[in-house]
Design a protein around this motif. Structure first.
Motif, PDB file in Angstrom:
ATOM      1  N   GLU A   1     -20.036  -8.113  41.624  1.00 59.76           N
ATOM      2  CA  GLU A   1     -21.494  -8.093  41.568  1.00 59.76           C
ATOM      3  C   GLU A   1     -22.011  -6.677  41.317  1.00 59.76           C
ATOM      4  O   GLU A   1     -22.943  -6.464  40.523  1.00 59.76           O
ATOM      5  CB  GLU A   1     -22.082  -8.637  42.871  1.00 59.76           C
ATOM      6  N   GLN A   2     -21.414  -5.692  41.971  1.00 60.62           N
ATOM      7  CA  GLN A   2     -21.848  -4.312  41.770  1.00 60.62           C
ATOM      8  C   GLN A   2     -21.601  -3.857  40.329  1.00 60.62           C
ATOM      9  O   GLN A   2     -22.424  -3.164  39.724  1.00 60.62           O
ATOM     10  CB  GLN A   2     -21.107  -3.387  42.743  1.00 60.62           C
ATOM     11  N   ALA A   3     -20.467  -4.263  39.769  1.00 61.55           N
ATOM     12  CA  ALA A   3     -20.156  -3.879  38.384  1.00 61.55           C
ATOM     13  C   ALA A   3     -21.136  -4.515  37.407  1.00 61.55           C
ATOM     14  O   ALA A   3     -21.583  -3.883  36.441  1.00 61.55           O
ATOM     15  CB  ALA A   3     -18.728  -4.283  38.042  1.00 61.55           C
ATOM     16  N   LEU A   4     -21.498  -5.771  37.660  1.00 60.41           N
ATOM     17  CA  LEU A   4     -22.394  -6.482  36.755  1.00 60.41           C
ATOM     18  C   LEU A   4     -23.819  -5.942  36.787  1.00 60.41           C
ATOM     19  O   LEU A   4     -24.618  -6.255  35.900  1.00 60.41           O
ATOM     20  CB  LEU A   4     -22.405  -7.974  37.100  1.00 60.41           C
ATOM     21  N   ARG A   5     -24.143  -5.132  37.769  1.00 63.91           N
ATOM     22  CA  ARG A   5     -25.484  -4.553  37.828  1.00 63.91           C
ATOM     23  C   ARG A   5     -25.669  -3.431  36.808  1.00 63.91           C
ATOM     24  O   ARG A   5     -26.795  -3.008  36.553  1.00 63.91           O
ATOM     25  CB  ARG A   5     -25.763  -4.021  39.237  1.00 63.91           C
ATOM     26  N   HIS A   6     -24.586  -2.963  36.231  1.00 61.69           N
ATOM     27  CA  HIS A   6     -24.681  -1.866  35.269  1.00 61.69           C
ATOM     28  C   HIS A   6     -25.021  -2.418  33.885  1.00 61.69           C
ATOM     29  O   HIS A   6     -24.443  -3.420  33.437  1.00 61.69           O
ATOM     30  CB  HIS A   6     -23.368  -1.094  35.218  1.00 61.69           C
ATOM     31  N   GLU A   7     -25.947  -1.760  33.226  1.00 58.69           N
ATOM     32  CA  GLU A   7     -26.353  -2.175  31.888  1.00 58.69           C
ATOM     33  C   GLU A   7     -25.166  -2.107  30.936  1.00 58.69           C
ATOM     34  O   GLU A   7     -24.447  -1.106  30.889  1.00 58.69           O
ATOM     35  CB  GLU A   7     -27.472  -1.278  31.377  1.00 58.69           C
ATOM     36  N   GLY A   8     -24.971  -3.175  30.205  1.00 56.06           N
ATOM     37  CA  GLY A   8     -23.880  -3.234  29.241  1.00 56.06           C
ATOM     38  C   GLY A   8     -22.670  -3.995  29.736  1.00 56.06           C
ATOM     39  O   GLY A   8     -21.843  -4.429  28.930  1.00 56.06           O
ATOM     40  N   VAL A   9     -22.546  -4.191  31.044  1.00 58.39           N
ATOM     41  CA  VAL A   9     -21.403  -4.935  31.576  1.00 58.39           C
ATOM     42  C   VAL A   9     -21.704  -6.424  31.484  1.00 58.39           C
ATOM     43  O   VAL A   9     -22.644  -6.924  32.106  1.00 58.39           O
ATOM     44  CB  VAL A   9     -21.099  -4.541  33.040  1.00 58.39           C
ATOM     45  N   ALA A  10     -20.906  -7.146  30.703  1.00 57.56           N
ATOM     46  CA  ALA A  10     -21.126  -8.579  30.497  1.00 57.56           C
ATOM     47  C   ALA A  10     -20.285  -9.426  31.433  1.00 57.56           C
ATOM     48  O   ALA A  10     -20.647 -10.566  31.736  1.00 57.56           O
ATOM     49  CB  ALA A  10     -20.814  -8.953  29.051  1.00 57.56           C
ATOM     50  N   ALA A  11     -19.147  -8.894  31.886  1.00 61.90           N
ATOM     51  CA  ALA A  11     -18.266  -9.649  32.762  1.00 61.90           C
ATOM     52  C   ALA A  11     -17.432  -8.670  33.577  1.00 61.90           C
ATOM     53  O   ALA A  11     -17.174  -7.534  33.155  1.00 61.90           O
ATOM     54  CB  ALA A  11     -17.357 -10.582  31.963  1.00 61.90           C
TER      55      ALA A  11
END
Length: 351
Positions: A201-211
């Motif tokens: 969830e934390q990784a997906l909060r970054h712009e550009g991360v799709a998965a």
């Protein structure tokens, strides 16, 4: 939900019960009661709509965005397709030809692409390839190789353009259905600061991360490996460093976190098509665009299922029948692997 007529009849019945007489349909009071019934029905519609927006299972649009925000989730924006543009000349130039940043080319269907860096076609060369992206986000930018043939803003001296490979990575803004699934999953897999759901969830909060996929004890006790992908595929070093810095600040005590790019596994696709009465070349282009648009970073960790690929192809306008020749079987998913489109071959059935 009651209709206006049903409410009106109930009001007539209540009037009859209390007054002991019936109303004529054409009388003034009957008209007034019908107008009130229409307003009551509108209020019931509004109440039902408000109730639907109160729960993530039925909310839509910006109201679903609000539910997502309460879970720390944001709707993923549309991503632009990326690829390479090849600029060419008929005869080798005597001097360098400059290709400015933002030079625009387009398909016959007027889907436009622009260069993302300046380039030079050197003296004596016939071609040069330049990174490019679609002007607008969305799946429409996923076009097949050789589709971009029109110079919209022609650099001086350049006479031709094409895309040697398909433009890929274009995705539409996240749909209500997909966002709703993520919101509901956040209740089922509650991030607790220490589990895989937290890191993903934390990784997906970054712009550009799709998965994103997280693997606990990847390198032994006290280690976590997080694999991320963009819509276009593997992330660049800048995005990896950004997510790594964020997770290092939020990780558990004494936990070693790594943020890595997935291993890209090429998947060659060969399919035969029956376009019926439609122009095969046109239908072929649509299928190539659809397949290219399916292989995005959102496939990280997921299997490549022939059933899904077949459903995608059959849904393309003009496809009457199809036969997938390769891959011959489903490909299992792996948290560290991102399926990527290899060669794509589309032929006419029976040719």
């Amino acid at each position: 939900m009651r209709t206006t007529e049903k409410i009106y009849q109930e009001m007539l019945g209540a009037f009859r019960e209390r007054s002991g007489c019936d109303l004529e349909n054409s009388c003034d009071l009957a008209v007034r009661l019908y107008a009130v019934a229409a307003q009551v029905q509108a209020l019931e519609c509004q109440t039902d709509w408000v109730l639907n927006q109160s729960f993530p299972q039925t909310a839509q649009g910006v109201y679903l965005d609000d539910h997502a925000a309460m879970r720390g989730i944001a709707r993923q924006e549309a991503e632009k397709a990326v690829g390479m543009l090849r600029f060419s000349v008929a005869d080798a130039p005597l001097g360098d030809l400059s290709i400015p940043l933002g030079s625009v080319c387009m398909t016959e269907g007027e889907m436009r692409f622009r260069t993302t860096q300046a380039a030079v076609l050197a003296a004596g060369d016939l071609t040069v390839e330049v990174p490019a992206e679609a002007l607008e986000g969305g799946k429409g930018g996923n076009v097949a190789a050789g589709s971009v043939t029109v110079l919209a803003v022609c650099p001086v001296g350049i006479t031709g353009c094409t895309n040697p490979a398909a433009f890929t990575g274009g995705t539409d803004a996240e749909s209500d259905g997909a966002l709703r699934a993520r919101v509901l999953a956040s209740f089922q897999r509650l991030p607790n600061g220490a589990n895989a759901a937290f890191y993903e969830e934390q990784a997906l909060r970054h712009e550009g991360v799709a998965a994103a996929t997280a693997i606990g004890r990847a390198r032994g006790i006290g280690t976590v490996d997080v694999y991320i992908a963009t819509a276009a595929g593997a992330p660049d070093s800048t995005l990896l460093a950004e997510v790594r810095k964020d997770l290092q600040a939020k990780r558990e005590i004494a936990v070693d976190v790594q943020v890595l790019a997935p291993v890209q596994r090429g998947v060659n696709v060969t399919v035969e098509l029956d376009a019926g009465e439609e122009d095969f070349v046109t239908v072929k282009g649509r299928v190539e665009s659809a397949v290219a648009g399916w292989f995005t970073g959102k496939l990280l960790g997921k299997p490549v299922l022939l059933a899904e690929l077949g459903r995608l192809i059959y849904a393309v306008d003009g496809v009457k029948n199809y036969h997938i020749l390769s891959p011959a079987a489903d490909a299992a998913g792996n948290s560290t692997t991102l399926p990527k489109l290899g060669t794509l071959t589309v032929t006419e059935m029976g040719s």
